[in-house]
Design an enzyme around this catalytic site. Sequence first.
Site, PDB file in Angstrom:
ATOM      1  N   ARG A   1       0.861  -1.335  -0.021  1.00 54.90           N
ATOM      2  CA  ARG A   1       0.028   0.024   0.026  1.00 54.90           C
ATOM      3  C   ARG A   1       0.713   1.208   0.036  1.00 54.90           C
ATOM      4  O   ARG A   1       1.626   1.394   0.771  1.00 54.90           O
ATOM      5  CB  ARG A   1      -0.922   0.116   1.329  1.00 54.90           C
ATOM      6  CG  ARG A   1      -1.615   1.482   1.307  1.00 54.90           C
ATOM      7  CD  ARG A   1      -2.912   1.485   2.346  1.00 54.90           C
ATOM      8  NE  ARG A   1      -3.915   0.642   1.762  1.00 54.90           N
ATOM      9  CZ  ARG A   1      -5.140   0.745   2.485  1.00 54.90           C
ATOM     10  NH1 ARG A   1      -5.477   1.396   3.607  1.00 54.90           N
ATOM     11  NH2 ARG A   1      -6.260  -0.076   2.057  1.00 54.90           N
TER      12      ARG A   1
ATOM     13  N   ASP B   1     -17.169   7.205  -1.792  1.00 60.99           N
ATOM     14  CA  ASP B   1     -15.840   7.142  -1.013  1.00 60.99           C
ATOM     15  C   ASP B   1     -15.676   8.480  -0.403  1.00 60.99           C
ATOM     16  O   ASP B   1     -16.502   9.375  -0.580  1.00 60.99           O
ATOM     17  CB  ASP B   1     -14.858   6.861  -2.102  1.00 60.99           C
ATOM     18  CG  ASP B   1     -13.571   6.223  -1.344  1.00 60.99           C
ATOM     19  OD1 ASP B   1     -13.521   6.254   0.044  1.00 60.99           O
ATOM     20  OD2 ASP B   1     -12.374   6.261  -1.950  1.00 60.99           O
TER      21      ASP B   1
ATOM     22  N   ARG C   1     -13.375  -8.690   1.426  1.00 57.20           N
ATOM     23  CA  ARG C   1     -12.055  -8.509   1.177  1.00 57.20           C
ATOM     24  C   ARG C   1     -11.370  -9.817   1.339  1.00 57.20           C
ATOM     25  O   ARG C   1     -10.408 -10.024   0.588  1.00 57.20           O
ATOM     26  CB  ARG C   1     -11.491  -7.226   2.074  1.00 57.20           C
ATOM     27  CG  ARG C   1     -11.915  -5.999   1.441  1.00 57.20           C
ATOM     28  CD  ARG C   1     -11.374  -5.517   0.231  1.00 57.20           C
ATOM     29  NE  ARG C   1     -10.063  -5.623   0.089  1.00 57.20           N
ATOM     30  CZ  ARG C   1      -9.211  -4.595   0.692  1.00 57.20           C
ATOM     31  NH1 ARG C   1      -9.772  -3.590   1.292  1.00 57.20           N
ATOM     32  NH2 ARG C   1      -7.829  -4.657   0.708  1.00 57.20           N
TER      33      ARG C   1
HETATM   34  N1  NVA Z   1      -9.844   6.563  -1.638  1.00 59.67           N
HETATM   35  C1  NVA Z   1      -9.445   6.106   0.001  1.00 59.67           C
HETATM   36  C2  NVA Z   1      -9.616   4.772   0.036  1.00 59.67           C
HETATM   37  C3  NVA Z   1      -9.672   4.325   1.293  1.00 59.67           C
HETATM   38  C4  NVA Z   1      -9.600   2.683   1.637  1.00 59.67           C
HETATM   39  C5  NVA Z   1      -8.077   6.502  -0.010  1.00 59.67           C
HETATM   40  O1  NVA Z   1      -7.174   6.341  -0.796  1.00 59.67           O
HETATM   41  O2  NVA Z   1      -7.689   7.113   1.199  1.00 59.67           O
HETATM   42  N1   CP Z   2     -11.025  -0.367   2.411  1.00 63.34           N
HETATM   43  C1   CP Z   2      -9.955  -0.351   2.812  1.00 63.34           C
HETATM   44  O1   CP Z   2      -8.781  -0.574   1.905  1.00 63.34           O
HETATM   45  O2   CP Z   2      -9.722  -0.099   4.101  1.00 63.34           O
HETATM   46  P1   CP Z   2      -8.465   0.193   4.940  1.00 63.34           P
HETATM   47  O3   CP Z   2      -8.031   1.452   4.691  1.00 63.34           O
HETATM   48  O4   CP Z   2      -9.092   0.073   6.360  1.00 63.34           O
HETATM   49  O5   CP Z   2      -7.313  -0.823   4.781  1.00 63.34           O
END
Ligand code: NVA
Ligand code: CP
Length: 306
Positions: free
Chosen positions: A104, A220, A288
Site C-alpha cells: 500500500r 468514497d 475483502r
Molecule cells: N480513496 C480512499 C480509499 C481508502 C480505503 C483513500 O485512498 O484514502
Molecule cells: N477499504 C480499505 O482498504 O480499508 P483500509 O484502509 O482500512 O485498509
Amino acid sequence: MAIKHFLQFSDFTTEEHEWIFRRAAVIKRKFKAYEKYHPLADRTLAMIFEKASTRTRVSFEAGMYQLGGSVVHLTTGDSQLGRAEPIEDSAKVISRMVDLVMIRTFGQDKIERFAEHSRVPVINGLTNEFHPCQILADIFTYIEHRGSIQGRVVAWVGDGNNMANTWLQAAELLGFTVHVSTPSGYEVDQAVAGLRSADSYKVFQDPMEACRGADLVTTDVWTSMGFEAENEQRRQAFADWCVDTDMMKVARPDALFMHCLPAHRGEEVEAEVIDGPQSVVWDEAENRMHVQKALMEYLLLGRVTD
Ligand code: NVA
Ligand code: CP
C-alpha cells in the site's frame, strides 16, 4: 516465465476475474464450514504499508494464516523504506525471502518499480491511482446479492479517485456501465484510469442523475489518504455529493449501496443510507478476505480445483 502481478484490475483478463470470483465463493464456503484449508503452508506474505489501514491489514493477515501461511508486516516507520533505501533494492531483498508481496503506497509508479525488480508476485493494496482488491470484493459482493454485474449500472458519486479509476477498469473488462458524478476539478481522467475507450462510462454533473436507474450506488471519502492538505477545500467542493435517501430513491428499487470504508457519516453518505437496508458495506468488508485468499492462491498455485 513472467511473474504474474496484480497491480491494477486490468492486469487480469475477464476470464481470470471470473475464476477469482468462483474460487472466492468456494474458499468462503470452506471458511464458513470451519474446514481446514492450508494450500499456502510454509509460504510467506510480506505486507508493506506506507499509508494507514484496518481492513487491508486484517484481511490479508487473517487470510494468509487461514491458508496455512505466515505474514511479515512492514511500515515506512519501522523499516529502511522510510530511510530512503531505493525501492529497487528493497524489492530485490524482500522478494528473495518471501513468496508474495502486498504493498500500500502513494504513486502507482512506486509499486510498478517494486514489481519490476521482484522475484515474486506483487499485489496492489491501494495506491493513489488504484484499489483493485477492493473492487474484487465489491463485485464479488454484488454477485452474491444480485448475480452477474454484466449489463448493470453502477453510480459513482464523489471523488474521481483510486476507487473510481478501478471501477472504470472493471466496467471495461466485465461489461457494465459506470455513471460518474464528481464536483468540477475532481473528474476522472481516462488516461490515468488506463481505459481503452470511453464506452463503459457516462459523466453526469448532477449526482442525482447519475443515480437514476442505477443497480448499485457507491461512494468514497471526499479526501483520500495523501490529500489531507486539501481537506477544507474539498469539504466545500463536495458538499452536494453526499449519497442521501433521495439519491437512493431514484436508483432501482433493488439497488445496493456500497462504500469501501472507512466512511464519514454526514459527509459523503448519510447515516440513513449506509446504515439502511440497501447497504451491504459489512459484507463488502468481509469479502475483502475471501477474494484476497482466492487471489493469493491463484498467484502462487494457479487454478486449484479442490
Ligand atoms: N480513496 C480512499 C480509499 C481508502 C480505503 C483513500 O485512498 O484514502
Ligand atoms: N477499504 C480499505 O482498504 O480499508 P483500509 O484502509 O482500512 O485498509
